[in-house]
Each structure stands twice: as C-alpha cells, then as structure tokens.
Design a protein around this motif. Structure first.
Motif, mmCIF file in Angstrom:
data_model
loop_
_atom_site.group_PDB
_atom_site.id
_atom_site.type_symbol
_atom_site.label_atom_id
_atom_site.label_comp_id
_atom_site.label_asym_id
_atom_site.label_seq_id
_atom_site.Cartn_x
_atom_site.Cartn_y
_atom_site.Cartn_z
ATOM 1 N N LEU A 115 0.840 -1.267 0.031
ATOM 2 C CA LEU A 115 0.172 -0.284 -0.108
ATOM 3 C C LEU A 115 0.883 1.347 0.008
ATOM 4 C CD1 LEU A 115 -2.956 -1.006 2.634
ATOM 5 C CD2 LEU A 115 -2.827 -0.849 -0.061
ATOM 6 N N LEU A 116 1.812 1.129 0.636
ATOM 7 C CA LEU A 116 2.769 2.628 0.900
ATOM 8 C C LEU A 116 3.332 2.522 -0.610
ATOM 9 C CD1 LEU A 116 4.692 1.922 4.117
ATOM 10 C CD2 LEU A 116 3.066 4.025 3.662
ATOM 11 N N SER A 117 4.173 1.859 -1.272
ATOM 12 C CA SER A 117 4.657 1.629 -2.462
ATOM 13 C C SER A 117 3.487 2.099 -3.599
ATOM 14 C CB SER A 117 5.180 0.186 -3.004
ATOM 15 O OG SER A 117 5.985 -0.085 -2.315
ATOM 16 N N LEU A 118 2.360 1.626 -3.573
ATOM 17 C CA LEU A 118 1.314 1.973 -4.272
ATOM 18 C C LEU A 118 0.966 3.739 -4.282
ATOM 19 C CD1 LEU A 118 -1.036 -0.995 -4.449
ATOM 20 C CD2 LEU A 118 -0.063 0.043 -6.422
ATOM 21 N N ALA A 119 0.862 3.937 -3.183
ATOM 22 C CA ALA A 119 0.564 5.473 -2.697
ATOM 23 C C ALA A 119 1.611 6.238 -3.164
ATOM 24 C CB ALA A 119 0.262 5.657 -1.147
ATOM 25 N N GLY A 120 2.939 5.721 -2.745
ATOM 26 C CA GLY A 120 3.948 6.719 -3.567
ATOM 27 C C GLY A 120 3.857 6.642 -5.175
ATOM 28 N N THR A 121 3.762 5.612 -5.823
ATOM 29 C CA THR A 121 3.517 5.704 -7.049
ATOM 30 C C THR A 121 2.615 6.556 -7.618
ATOM 31 O OG1 THR A 121 4.288 3.427 -7.136
ATOM 32 C CG2 THR A 121 3.385 4.295 -9.314
ATOM 33 N N PHE A 122 1.466 6.479 -6.833
ATOM 34 C CA PHE A 122 0.373 7.230 -7.430
ATOM 35 C C PHE A 122 0.629 8.660 -7.232
ATOM 36 C CE2 PHE A 122 -3.937 9.339 -6.401
ATOM 37 C CZ PHE A 122 -4.596 8.951 -7.685
ATOM 38 N N CYS A 123 1.327 9.181 -5.987
ATOM 39 C CA CYS A 123 1.723 10.631 -5.835
ATOM 40 C C CYS A 123 2.622 10.860 -6.738
ATOM 41 C CB CYS A 123 2.619 10.651 -4.438
ATOM 42 S SG CYS A 123 1.730 10.772 -3.022
ATOM 43 N N PHE A 124 3.707 10.016 -7.532
ATOM 44 C CA PHE A 124 4.443 10.290 -8.474
ATOM 45 C C PHE A 124 3.625 10.664 -9.634
ATOM 46 C CE2 PHE A 124 6.918 8.730 -12.355
ATOM 47 C CZ PHE A 124 8.225 9.695 -12.174
ATOM 48 N N SER A 125 2.625 9.904 -9.960
ATOM 49 C CA SER A 125 1.958 10.099 -11.043
ATOM 50 C C SER A 125 0.998 11.336 -10.915
ATOM 51 C CB SER A 125 0.904 8.921 -11.249
ATOM 52 O OG SER A 125 0.045 9.213 -12.519
ATOM 53 N N LEU A 126 0.625 11.817 -9.833
ATOM 54 C CA LEU A 126 -0.207 13.036 -9.674
ATOM 55 C C LEU A 126 0.854 14.094 -10.161
ATOM 56 C CD1 LEU A 126 -2.549 12.438 -6.995
ATOM 57 C CD2 LEU A 126 -3.173 12.468 -9.124
ATOM 58 N N GLY A 127 2.158 13.926 -9.545
ATOM 59 C CA GLY A 127 3.047 15.054 -9.881
ATOM 60 C C GLY A 127 3.383 15.348 -11.170
ATOM 61 N N ASN A 128 3.417 14.157 -12.001
ATOM 62 C CA ASN A 128 3.606 14.204 -13.370
ATOM 63 C C ASN A 128 2.490 14.798 -14.271
ATOM 64 O OD1 ASN A 128 5.224 11.191 -14.691
ATOM 65 N ND2 ASN A 128 5.525 12.209 -12.794
ATOM 66 N N ILE A 129 1.281 14.816 -13.791
ATOM 67 C CA ILE A 129 0.146 15.628 -14.322
ATOM 68 C C ILE A 129 0.264 16.919 -13.974
ATOM 69 C CG2 ILE A 129 -2.368 15.481 -14.264
ATOM 70 C CD1 ILE A 129 -1.209 13.299 -15.728
ATOM 71 N N ALA A 130 0.585 17.174 -12.761
ATOM 72 C CA ALA A 130 0.758 18.593 -12.298
ATOM 73 C C ALA A 130 1.691 19.431 -12.948
ATOM 74 C CB ALA A 130 1.280 18.937 -10.842
ATOM 75 N N SER A 131 2.860 18.697 -13.417
ATOM 76 C CA SER A 131 4.031 19.286 -14.273
ATOM 77 C C SER A 131 3.461 19.405 -15.681
ATOM 78 C CB SER A 131 5.186 18.471 -14.201
ATOM 79 O OG SER A 131 6.232 18.909 -15.013
ATOM 80 N N ALA A 132 2.729 18.662 -16.100
ATOM 81 C CA ALA A 132 2.213 18.722 -17.622
ATOM 82 C C ALA A 132 1.251 19.909 -17.506
ATOM 83 C CB ALA A 132 1.353 17.120 -17.990
ATOM 84 N N ARG A 133 0.509 20.233 -16.636
ATOM 85 C CA ARG A 133 -0.322 21.202 -16.582
ATOM 86 C C ARG A 133 0.210 22.510 -16.598
ATOM 87 N NH1 ARG A 133 -6.002 21.719 -15.824
ATOM 88 N NH2 ARG A 133 -6.116 19.416 -15.198
ATOM 89 N N ALA A 134 1.258 22.374 -15.883
ATOM 90 C CA ALA A 134 2.046 23.690 -15.531
ATOM 91 C C ALA A 134 2.819 24.119 -17.034
ATOM 92 C CB ALA A 134 3.065 23.557 -14.655
ATOM 93 N N GLN A 135 3.430 23.004 -17.713
ATOM 94 C CA GLN A 135 3.783 23.355 -18.864
ATOM 95 C C GLN A 135 2.878 23.667 -20.095
ATOM 96 O OE1 GLN A 135 7.065 20.572 -20.257
ATOM 97 N NE2 GLN A 135 6.811 19.633 -18.364
#
Length: 308
Positions: free
Chosen positions: A158-178
């Motif tokens: 669960l910790l690993s999945l949560a960490g991966t999901f956070c990373f993915s949300l960060g990717n989307i935030a960066s894409a939106r910023a660009q």
C-alpha cells in the motif's frame, strides 16, 4: 523531426541512466539521518541549485499566487511525499518488489492523463506499457513469487502504491504547468523548495532528531542525489514529459530498474536467470513501441504534401 527525436532520446537516456543509479546512492542515506530529513536535505540543496540556474539563465521566477498551488502539488507529489512513502515501504518490501510497483506509474499516468487532462494514449503506447510491466514482473519474479501477503506485506504494498500514485499526480501537475507555459526549470525550483519544506515540517512534527552525517559516503551520496538525481534527472524527465506526454515519458520508470540491476551485477554480484533475460527482452520491446515514431505518422505528412 530528426533533431527533435534525438533531443527526446537524449533526455530519455539521461533520465534512465541517472535514476537507474540512484538506488545505490539511496542505500548510503539510510542510517544516522531520518528519511524525512535526508529527503529535505536533498531537495533543499537541489532547489538552491535550480534557483541559481534559472536566475542565471534568465527564466522568470515570480508567479501569481494561484500558480503556487500547482507548484505546491508538484512539491508534495514529486519532491517529498512519494520519496517518504517509498523510504518507509523499504522496511517491508525488497527493492525489486518496489521497482515492480513503481513501474505501474506508466498505467497510472495513462489513466490520470485521460481523467485529469483529457489525453488519450495511442494503442501502441498501451501495448508497450503492458509489455514493460510484464517484463518487470518477470525480471523480479523470484521476489514476486515469494511475496507473502501478510500484514507487513500489505503495508509495504500500500505504501509503494501510494508513493507511485503521488509520483503520477506530480507528473500530471507538471504537464498542466507546462501547458500554462510555465518554465520547467522555474517550476522545479519552486517545487523542490516546497518539497524540502514539507519534509522538514514532517520531520519536526514526527519528532525526528535534527542530525547530519558528515561521513564521506553520506555526503557524497547526498550530493549525487541532489545534483544528478534531482537537478539533472528531474529536469530532463519533466522536459521530456512536456514534449512527448506523461504516458510515454513514464516508461522511464520501467527501464531504469534494468540499469539498477546492471549496476547490481557489478557491485553486488546479481545473477541473471533465463526468466530475467526474458523480462529484459519484453521491457526493451515495450520501450521500442512506446518511444520510436510510428511509420504511419512519418508517411502521412509526405503523402499529404504530394497531394497538394
């Protein structure tokens, strides 16, 4: 076209090679200093370097306050919480299993990109991502096969999945910023600063002792993680993300465990098996599907030009 493809390939290769080598460096961070503080030190140093780089290069560093909400999300998801979760997952799972879970960032980016950005992925990207995830599972099959779904195993998963999901949300935030024409370098500087601040607050709130390890292994690994693993690799990866999309860029999370295993072969004596080699073949095939330009995409412009 060829120049753009070469630039994208260079960004991709830089990301894979550096992130593939950071697993060894992270091992030297465990010990005297708490994980929260180690992550805070890493991104505080990286942020200072990126701010200096952005200022010297003439990038704007002032943004409206409403944009800082997006930068805060980047800091929380890409430069702090995801690392915090994976550091703690390491107490329950092997690095191989964590690599398997982290490779799911490809699927998460495809889903989140569709839900949050309205972007559809090409069929060959979906097939390539599936091949890559299957290849990673095959590569780490002994650890997957021996995984015990007991209480500690569930916690680590669960910790690993949560960490991966956070990373993915960060990717989307960066894409939106660009998409808003915010410079990658400036966004990274603010995001890393917010990430370091979040980790420092978390360390203080959790009662972690304020400590620093002055020994060479810790200092050298900290500098490597800050300069190469953060400033260069995140800069390359997030630039690539803006150029080719979050779904395709995330395939780097599938490929860099191979680099980690090659390093482990030399440093730790990792032994390759036929199943592991088959996994490598699947990962590389998926990589070709995801990253190489489609023939149809190259031929259509030529056909349309000849018809005019």
């Amino acid at each position: 076209m060829q120049k753009a493809s070469f630039y994208n390939a260079s960004l991709y290769g830089l990301t894979v090679l550096i992130w593939g080598s950071t697993w060894i460096a992270i091992e030297y961070q465990i010990g005297v200093v708490s994980p929260e503080l180690s992550v805070a030190y890493r991104f505080a140093l990286a942020s200072a370097l990126v701010f200096a780089w952005a200022w010297a290069a003439g990038y704007r560093l002032r943004f409206p306050w409403r944009r800082h909400g997006l930068l805060l999300v980047m800091g929380a998801c890409l430069f702090s919480t995801n690392f915090f979760l994976f550091y703690h997952a390491a107490a329950y799972l092997t690095s191989g299993l964590m690599a398997v879970v982290f490779s799911m960032a490809v699927a998460m980016n495809i889903i989140n990109g569709r839900l949050l950005l309205g972007r559809r992925s090409e069929r060959r990207t979906l097939i390539g991502a599936a091949l890559g995830v299957v290849g990673i599972v095959a590569l780490f099959w002994p650890e997957v096969h021996s995984f015990d779904l007991n209480d500690s195993g569930v916690v680590g998963l669960l910790l690993s999945l949560a960490g991966t999901f956070c990373f993915s949300l960060g990717n989307i935030a960066s894409a939106r910023a660009q998409a808003m024409d915010l410079p990658v370098l400036s966004c990274n500087a603010w995001g890393m600063a917010y990430g370091a601040l979040i980790m420092m607050v978390l360390a203080l709130a959790g009662g972690a002792p304020i400590a620093f390890d002055p020994r060479l292994p810790y200092v050298a690994s900290l500098l490597y993680l800050a300069v190469f693993g953060s400033v260069l690799a995140f800069g390359a990866y997030l630039t690539l993300l803006g150029r080719i999309g979050a779904d395709r860029a995330a395939y780097a999370t599938v490929l860099f465990p191979l680099v980690a295993l090659l390093i482990s072969t030399v440093v730790e004596g990792y032994v390759w098996t036929p199943v592991a080699l088959g996994g490598v073949a699947l990962v590389l095939c998926g990589n070709l599907l995801v990253l190489l330009p489609a023939r149809a995409r190259l031929s259509k412009p030529a056909a349309s030009q000849s018809s005019h």
